[in-house]
Design a protein around this motif. Structure first.
Motif, mmCIF file in Angstrom:
data_model
loop_
_atom_site.group_PDB
_atom_site.id
_atom_site.type_symbol
_atom_site.label_atom_id
_atom_site.label_comp_id
_atom_site.label_asym_id
_atom_site.label_seq_id
_atom_site.Cartn_x
_atom_site.Cartn_y
_atom_site.Cartn_z
ATOM 1 N N GLY A 75 -113.227 -47.761 -29.829
ATOM 2 C CA GLY A 75 -113.385 -49.191 -29.570
ATOM 3 C C GLY A 75 -114.087 -50.013 -30.625
ATOM 4 O O GLY A 75 -114.186 -51.241 -30.493
ATOM 5 N N ARG A 81 -116.838 -53.868 -28.284
ATOM 6 C CA ARG A 81 -115.846 -53.237 -27.420
ATOM 7 C C ARG A 81 -115.918 -51.712 -27.464
ATOM 8 O O ARG A 81 -115.023 -51.027 -26.979
ATOM 9 C CB ARG A 81 -114.439 -53.686 -27.819
ATOM 10 N N ASP A 101 -116.641 -47.956 -26.556
ATOM 11 C CA ASP A 101 -116.693 -47.230 -25.285
ATOM 12 C C ASP A 101 -118.150 -47.136 -24.827
ATOM 13 O O ASP A 101 -118.999 -46.562 -25.525
ATOM 14 C CB ASP A 101 -116.095 -45.829 -25.485
#
Length: 391
Positions: free
Chosen positions: A161, A189, A191
């Motif tokens: 991410g 973003r 994880d």
């Protein structure tokens, strides 16, 4: 007969903690052959096999055998974008995964005529980590030897991410070719499970991220990089460090081991909060080696070939240093002994033996390794027992 019985009864417990004999026998197989040799002399001696590894090739198998872990396969993106099957060890009871980045992003996954050092990516390593998170793991141990990549770990981070953006806010190309375009690193973003997962990286090199001793100049030529590409990769890694410090206020440039695996060491620390440590230290702690050695009369370790380099983070030296703290003698039995092995006496190794002799061909030694290990181990224990009887 009475003397022989006395010799036998003086030995209570022997720990067998070998590395694999790479390309020939797993650490577990080596341990079993050693055990058979001891039982040939005296089946009453208590033995415990602890298959060892240092974070390199064979680590997953050794840990799976030592802790009864489950080997898990998952399909990930290979270094050049092709799907590959990666395998790692799951230890559900410990919520732990042990993996080797080479299984997902390693040099052996690319044919020699397809090497593309500017495009190869660690994205698959990130997918393997994500698979372990999906399995509920809260601790991941990752060996990072044998990489095909020089992307500073950006691929692995992207799979979890993290975004690497150019000056227009667009994602850059994967691989080393995108590094010079990075203007910002966005972890918004990422994880969220990464924040509660301990990631330990087995790293036994101290190379910085960039510069004459960095990832590009030292390691990328063996991954197919031309002189021009080496310069480009080095420039890209330098830019990655600058963008990371600007965006995240994290200095990844001066971490010892940052340049390991084409900069993956730096990326794992900077983008995933990982810690770099000696592979043998990580594995020995995981296997509770100190605790299991307690009370042993002797430790036997070994590897395929032992030489002066063994002192720098290899299994026999790591095992010997821990045994020495408890005053336990250590014998190293290896397939071959190389240059300057006497330096290993300083690590706590009491004696060094080879299973082969000068009249033996390499082919013969490989083919008869189990038998040679059995015979050598029996002789080692006979000598040790005789010394114990005289003390």
């Amino acid at each position: 007969m009475e003397n022989a019985d006395m010799q036998k009864c003086r030995i209570g417990k022997i720990i067998l903690a070998p590395d694999s004999f790479k390309g020939n026998m797993s650490a577990s197989d080596v341990g079993r052959a050693m055990q058979e040799g001891i039982r040939n002399f005296d089946p009453g001696i208590k033995t415990e096999i602890i298959p060892m590894a240092d974070g390199g090739e064979g680590t997953v198998e050794a840990v799976a055998a030592a802790l009864q872990g489950r080997l898990k396969e998952c399909t990930v993106t290979g270094p050049l974008g092709d799907p590959v099957t990666a395998r790692y060890c799951l230890i559900p009871a410990m919520k732990t995964a042990v993996m080797e980045m080479a299984s997902a992003s390693g040099l052996p996954l690319i044919p020699a005529n397809r090497l593309k050092p500017m495009q190869s990516s660690t994205y698959g390593t990130g997918e393997m980590i994500r698979d372990a998170l999906d399995e509920g793991c809260r601790k991941i141990i990752l060996g990072i030897g044998g990489s095909a990549t020089s992307d500073g770990g950006t691929g692995a981070a992207e799979a979890l991410g993290v975004r690497f953006l150019d000056s227009d806010g667009n994602s850059v190309a994967r691989g080393a070719e995108g590094l010079t375009d990075i203007a910002a690193v966005d972890i918004s973003r990422r994880d969220s499970r990464i924040e509660t997962c301990e990631i330990l990286v087995a790293c036994d090199v101290s190379n910085p991220l960039y510069g004459p001793e960095g990832a590009a100049f030292v390691y990328s030529p063996q991954k197919g990089a031309t002189e021009e590409e080496v310069e480009l990769i080095d420039r890209g890694l330098r830019n990655l460090a600058q963008a990371t410090e600007h965006s995240l206020a994290i200095d990844i440039a001066h971490i010892s081991g940052a340049g390991a695996a084409g900069g993956l060491g730096a990326g794992l620390v900077g983008f995933m909060g990982a810690a770099l440590s000696s592979g043998i230290t990580i594995i020995a702690d995981l296997l509770k080696l100190d605790e299991r050695m307690a009370g042993a009369d002797l430790v036997i370790t070994g590897e395929g070939k032992t030489d002066f380099q063994t002192a720098f983070g290899k299994v026999p030296a790591g095992v010997a240093e821990r045994a020495a703290r408890q005053g336990i003698p250590v014998v190293c039995l290896s397939g071959a002994l190389g240059r300057n092995v006497e330096t290993l006496y300083g690590t706590g190794i009491t004696a060094l033996f080879s299973t082969a002799n000068s009249d033996m061909s390499l082919e013969y030694a490989f083919r008869h390794s189990p038998e040679l290990i059995r015979q050598s181990t029996e002789n080692i224990v006979r000598i040790f027992a005789a010394g114990a009887a005289l003390s």
